[in-house]
Design a protein around this motif. Sequence first.
Motif, PDB file in Angstrom:
ATOM      1  N   LEU A 143       0.835  -1.186   0.000  1.00 49.43           N
ATOM      2  CA  LEU A 143       0.000   0.000   0.000  1.00 49.43           C
ATOM      3  C   LEU A 143       0.878   1.248   0.000  1.00 49.43           C
ATOM      4  CD1 LEU A 143      -2.681  -0.956   2.670  1.00 49.43           C
ATOM      5  CD2 LEU A 143      -2.602  -1.529   0.232  1.00 49.43           C
ATOM      6  N   SER A 144       0.377   2.278  -0.651  1.00 52.41           N
ATOM      7  CA  SER A 144       1.053   3.574  -0.661  1.00 52.41           C
ATOM      8  C   SER A 144       0.096   4.643  -0.166  1.00 52.41           C
ATOM      9  CB  SER A 144       1.528   3.935  -2.064  1.00 52.41           C
ATOM     10  OG  SER A 144       2.478   3.008  -2.535  1.00 52.41           O
ATOM     11  N   CYS A 145       0.655   5.652   0.446  1.00 53.17           N
ATOM     12  CA  CYS A 145      -0.125   6.806   0.895  1.00 53.17           C
ATOM     13  C   CYS A 145       0.616   8.054   0.439  1.00 53.17           C
ATOM     14  CB  CYS A 145      -0.267   6.791   2.406  1.00 53.17           C
ATOM     15  SG  CYS A 145      -0.948   8.311   3.104  1.00 53.17           S
ATOM     16  N   ALA A 146       0.034   8.754  -0.503  1.00 54.66           N
ATOM     17  CA  ALA A 146       0.637   9.971  -1.035  1.00 54.66           C
ATOM     18  C   ALA A 146      -0.017  11.188  -0.393  1.00 54.66           C
ATOM     19  CB  ALA A 146       0.479  10.021  -2.544  1.00 54.66           C
ATOM     20  N   ALA A 147       0.803  12.077   0.153  1.00 54.72           N
ATOM     21  CA  ALA A 147       0.292  13.236   0.878  1.00 54.72           C
ATOM     22  C   ALA A 147       0.716  14.529   0.201  1.00 54.72           C
ATOM     23  CB  ALA A 147       0.788  13.216   2.319  1.00 54.72           C
TER      24      ALA A 147
ATOM     25  N   TRP B 104      -6.899  12.298   7.566  1.00 54.30           N
ATOM     26  CA  TRP B 104      -7.217  10.927   7.177  1.00 54.30           C
ATOM     27  C   TRP B 104      -7.353  10.834   5.664  1.00 54.30           C
ATOM     28  CZ3 TRP B 104      -7.408   6.712  10.290  1.00 54.30           C
ATOM     29  CH2 TRP B 104      -7.583   6.900  11.659  1.00 54.30           C
ATOM     30  N   GLY B 105      -6.964   9.691   5.127  1.00 53.56           N
ATOM     31  CA  GLY B 105      -7.268   9.401   3.743  1.00 53.56           C
ATOM     32  C   GLY B 105      -8.644   8.761   3.630  1.00 53.56           C
TER      33      GLY B 105
ATOM     34  N   ASN C  92       7.065  12.443  -0.119  1.00 51.86           N
ATOM     35  CA  ASN C  92       5.823  12.658   0.637  1.00 51.86           C
ATOM     36  C   ASN C  92       4.914  11.437   0.583  1.00 51.86           C
ATOM     37  OD1 ASN C  92       6.783  15.211   1.133  1.00 51.86           O
ATOM     38  ND2 ASN C  92       5.280  16.276  -0.129  1.00 51.86           N
ATOM     39  N   THR C  93       5.507  10.292   0.770  1.00 55.22           N
ATOM     40  CA  THR C  93       4.776   9.038   0.633  1.00 55.22           C
ATOM     41  C   THR C  93       5.128   8.068   1.748  1.00 55.22           C
ATOM     42  OG1 THR C  93       4.745   9.305  -1.777  1.00 55.22           O
ATOM     43  CG2 THR C  93       4.251   7.117  -0.923  1.00 55.22           C
ATOM     44  N   MET C  94       4.121   7.361   2.201  1.00 55.34           N
ATOM     45  CA  MET C  94       4.282   6.302   3.194  1.00 55.34           C
ATOM     46  C   MET C  94       3.852   4.983   2.553  1.00 55.34           C
ATOM     47  SD  MET C  94       2.387   5.851   6.898  1.00 55.34           S
ATOM     48  CE  MET C  94       0.745   5.901   6.190  1.00 55.34           C
ATOM     49  N   TYR C  95       4.416   3.899   3.064  1.00 52.98           N
ATOM     50  CA  TYR C  95       4.135   2.595   2.488  1.00 52.98           C
ATOM     51  C   TYR C  95       3.779   1.589   3.582  1.00 52.98           C
ATOM     52  CZ  TYR C  95       6.844   4.793  -1.227  1.00 52.98           C
ATOM     53  OH  TYR C  95       7.318   5.666  -2.173  1.00 52.98           O
ATOM     54  N   LEU C  96       3.070   0.549   3.163  1.00 53.54           N
ATOM     55  CA  LEU C  96       2.851  -0.607   4.035  1.00 53.54           C
ATOM     56  C   LEU C  96       3.034  -1.855   3.182  1.00 53.54           C
ATOM     57  CD1 LEU C  96       2.081  -1.504   6.926  1.00 53.54           C
ATOM     58  CD2 LEU C  96      -0.261  -1.781   6.070  1.00 53.54           C
TER      59      LEU C  96
END
Length: 120
Positions: free
Chosen positions: A20-24, A110-111, A77-81
């Motif tokens: 998973l990626s989270c782009a902020a 929150w996303g 600016n990204t987090m991963y799981l």
Amino acid sequence: QVHVVESGGGLVQPGGSLRLSCAASGFTFSFYAMSWYRQAPGKERELVASITSAGDRTIYADSAKGRFTISRDNTKNTMYLQMNSLKPEDTAVYYCYAQKAVGASFARYWGQGTQVTVSS
């Protein structure tokens, strides 16, 4: 304008993997601690893993230890799981969460979530 967008969810067989990626955007990502939460149908939202703003410390729920790895790239600016050895009980909507202390309060974002389904 703040945007927190998860991606990478989908359908995977038991034992499989997903990243998973989270782009902020819209806030100073490197100042925020980041977390992954998940919510399964009929259950409360629960913490999966967290990472400090610098990326030097992580914590995991017992259910995630040894199978999931949280990481971040402050230059993107990204987090991963990274999720390995997935189980049907990992099926849930996974949410990205950003938090920073602001005085006596917190700034929180929150996303919208990304669906992960583990099924054969």
